[in-house]
Design a protein around this motif. Structure first.
Motif, PDB file in Angstrom:
ATOM      1  N   LYS A  28       0.852  -1.189   0.000  1.00 15.78           N
ATOM      2  CA  LYS A  28       0.000   0.000   0.000  1.00 15.78           C
ATOM      3  C   LYS A  28       0.886   1.236   0.000  1.00 15.78           C
ATOM      4  N   PRO A  29       0.376   2.366  -0.462  1.00 16.56           N
ATOM      5  CA  PRO A  29       1.184   3.592  -0.404  1.00 16.56           C
ATOM      6  C   PRO A  29       1.379   4.044   1.044  1.00 16.56           C
ATOM      7  N   ASN A  30       2.592   4.490   1.360  1.00 16.70           N
ATOM      8  CA  ASN A  30       2.853   5.045   2.694  1.00 16.70           C
ATOM      9  C   ASN A  30       2.635   6.562   2.645  1.00 16.70           C
ATOM     10  N   GLU A  31       2.906   7.239   3.746  1.00 23.49           N
ATOM     11  CA  GLU A  31       2.657   8.686   3.804  1.00 23.49           C
ATOM     12  C   GLU A  31       3.485   9.454   2.783  1.00 23.49           C
ATOM     13  N   ALA A  32       4.748   9.058   2.598  1.00 27.05           N
ATOM     14  CA  ALA A  32       5.594   9.740   1.614  1.00 27.05           C
ATOM     15  C   ALA A  32       5.043   9.535   0.196  1.00 27.05           C
ATOM     16  N   ASP A  33       4.589   8.322  -0.096  1.00 27.45           N
ATOM     17  CA  ASP A  33       3.988   8.059  -1.409  1.00 27.45           C
ATOM     18  C   ASP A  33       2.752   8.925  -1.606  1.00 27.45           C
ATOM     19  N   LEU A  34       1.906   8.986  -0.586  1.00 28.24           N
ATOM     20  CA  LEU A  34       0.676   9.776  -0.693  1.00 28.24           C
ATOM     21  C   LEU A  34       0.976  11.252  -0.917  1.00 28.24           C
ATOM     22  N   ARG A  35       1.953  11.789  -0.173  1.00 28.63           N
ATOM     23  CA  ARG A  35       2.329  13.198  -0.375  1.00 28.63           C
ATOM     24  C   ARG A  35       2.796  13.432  -1.809  1.00 28.63           C
ATOM     25  N   ARG A  36       3.631  12.537  -2.321  1.00 35.01           N
ATOM     26  CA  ARG A  36       4.153  12.664  -3.690  1.00 35.01           C
ATOM     27  C   ARG A  36       3.017  12.565  -4.711  1.00 35.01           C
ATOM     28  N   LEU A  37       2.120  11.611  -4.542  1.00 32.47           N
ATOM     29  CA  LEU A  37       1.021  11.426  -5.477  1.00 32.47           C
ATOM     30  C   LEU A  37       0.052  12.607  -5.442  1.00 32.47           C
ATOM     31  N   LEU A  38      -0.258  13.088  -4.244  1.00 34.86           N
ATOM     32  CA  LEU A  38      -1.170  14.231  -4.122  1.00 34.86           C
ATOM     33  C   LEU A  38      -0.551  15.490  -4.720  1.00 34.86           C
ATOM     34  N   TYR A  39       0.751  15.693  -4.510  1.00 41.07           N
ATOM     35  CA  TYR A  39       1.429  16.856  -5.076  1.00 41.07           C
ATOM     36  C   TYR A  39       1.407  16.786  -6.612  1.00 41.07           C
ATOM     37  N   ALA A  40       1.737  15.614  -7.164  1.00 41.62           N
ATOM     38  CA  ALA A  40       1.760  15.459  -8.621  1.00 41.62           C
ATOM     39  C   ALA A  40       0.361  15.676  -9.207  1.00 41.62           C
ATOM     40  N   ALA A  41      -0.657  15.163  -8.552  1.00 41.51           N
ATOM     41  CA  ALA A  41      -2.029  15.341  -9.047  1.00 41.51           C
ATOM     42  C   ALA A  41      -2.436  16.807  -8.979  1.00 41.51           C
ATOM     43  N   GLU A  42      -2.077  17.491  -7.901  1.00 45.19           N
ATOM     44  CA  GLU A  42      -2.419  18.909  -7.770  1.00 45.19           C
ATOM     45  C   GLU A  42      -1.732  19.726  -8.860  1.00 45.19           C
ATOM     46  N   GLU A  43      -0.476  19.403  -9.173  1.00 47.21           N
ATOM     47  CA  GLU A  43       0.244  20.092 -10.238  1.00 47.21           C
ATOM     48  C   GLU A  43      -0.441  19.900 -11.596  1.00 47.21           C
ATOM     49  N   ARG A  44      -1.150  18.793 -11.761  1.00 44.31           N
ATOM     50  CA  ARG A  44      -1.844  18.489 -13.007  1.00 44.31           C
ATOM     51  C   ARG A  44      -3.296  18.970 -12.991  1.00 44.31           C
ATOM     52  N   GLY A  45      -3.706  19.613 -11.894  1.00 42.61           N
ATOM     53  CA  GLY A  45      -5.052  20.165 -11.823  1.00 42.61           C
ATOM     54  C   GLY A  45      -6.085  19.265 -11.173  1.00 42.61           C
ATOM     55  N   PHE A  46      -5.619  18.230 -10.462  1.00 38.96           N
ATOM     56  CA  PHE A  46      -6.533  17.309  -9.786  1.00 38.96           C
ATOM     57  C   PHE A  46      -6.196  17.245  -8.296  1.00 38.96           C
ATOM     58  N   PRO A  47      -6.475  18.310  -7.549  1.00 40.84           N
ATOM     59  CA  PRO A  47      -6.118  18.311  -6.122  1.00 40.84           C
ATOM     60  C   PRO A  47      -6.879  17.231  -5.364  1.00 40.84           C
ATOM     61  N   GLY A  48      -6.172  16.549  -4.458  1.00 40.57           N
ATOM     62  CA  GLY A  48      -6.787  15.528  -3.619  1.00 40.57           C
ATOM     63  C   GLY A  48      -6.917  14.176  -4.276  1.00 40.57           C
ATOM     64  N   MET A  49      -6.374  14.004  -5.472  1.00 36.97           N
ATOM     65  CA  MET A  49      -6.509  12.727  -6.171  1.00 36.97           C
ATOM     66  C   MET A  49      -5.222  11.922  -6.066  1.00 36.97           C
ATOM     67  N   MET A  50      -5.342  10.693  -5.604  1.00 37.06           N
ATOM     68  CA  MET A  50      -4.186   9.811  -5.505  1.00 37.06           C
ATOM     69  C   MET A  50      -3.952   9.065  -6.812  1.00 37.06           C
ATOM     70  N   GLY A  51      -5.038   8.641  -7.430  1.00 39.02           N
ATOM     71  CA  GLY A  51      -4.947   7.875  -8.662  1.00 39.02           C
ATOM     72  C   GLY A  51      -6.318   7.757  -9.285  1.00 39.02           C
TER      73      GLY A  51
END
Length: 152
Positions: free
Chosen positions: A46-69
């Protein structure tokens, strides 16, 4: 192994490779155990906290805030479904179907996979039966904060 991965039956594999069905199954089991032993700690988790932070940041940069996948369900026709299961796994066209629910991130990493349970399953039924949100409901999920439209 490629034939099994693409849905080839063991009977076809043993004929194609000129080995017995039991050897084909044992070889596949050995291969899967090797994949889990080698890649399990990094990729089969499962994703850990660091993974979640990275995924949420990348999604927000792409215009999808709060999206993990992205979540989706795939309906696969079960060509060689045993007769006793055909009624349980009846799909859209009345043929036996298996449903796979998966969550993939922007980097094409699969973070969750769940084969739906028997029954006439649409995507909502599968999500309802899925363990995807169990950690959230049971307060085991890591705390992650994000902002949507100015609200945290």
């Amino acid at each position: 192994m490629r034939l099994l991965a693409y849905g080839g039956a063991v009977d076809f594999v043993d004929h194609y490779l000129k080995i017995s069905a039991s050897l084909a199954r044992d070889s596949l089991r050995h291969f899967v155990e090797g994949v889990v032993a080698h890649f399990g700690d990094e990729y089969l988790r499962k994703p850990n906290e660091a993974d979640l932070r990275r995924l949420l940041y990348a999604a927000e940069e792409r215009g999808f805030p709060g999206m993990m996948g992205s979540i989706d369900c795939m309906h696969w026709r079960w060509k060689n479904c045993p007769l006793q299961f055909k009624g349980l796994y009846s799909g859209r066209p009345g043929k036996p179907t298996l449903v796979l629910e998966a969550v993939a991130s922007y980097d094409l990493r699969i973070w969750h996979a769940f084969f739906g349970t028997p029954g006439r399953c649409n995507d909502i039924n599968v999500l309802d039966r899925s363990p995807l949100f169990n950690d959230v409901f049971e307060d085991r999920a890591p705390a992650v904060n994000y902002v949507v439209n100015g609200h945290q």
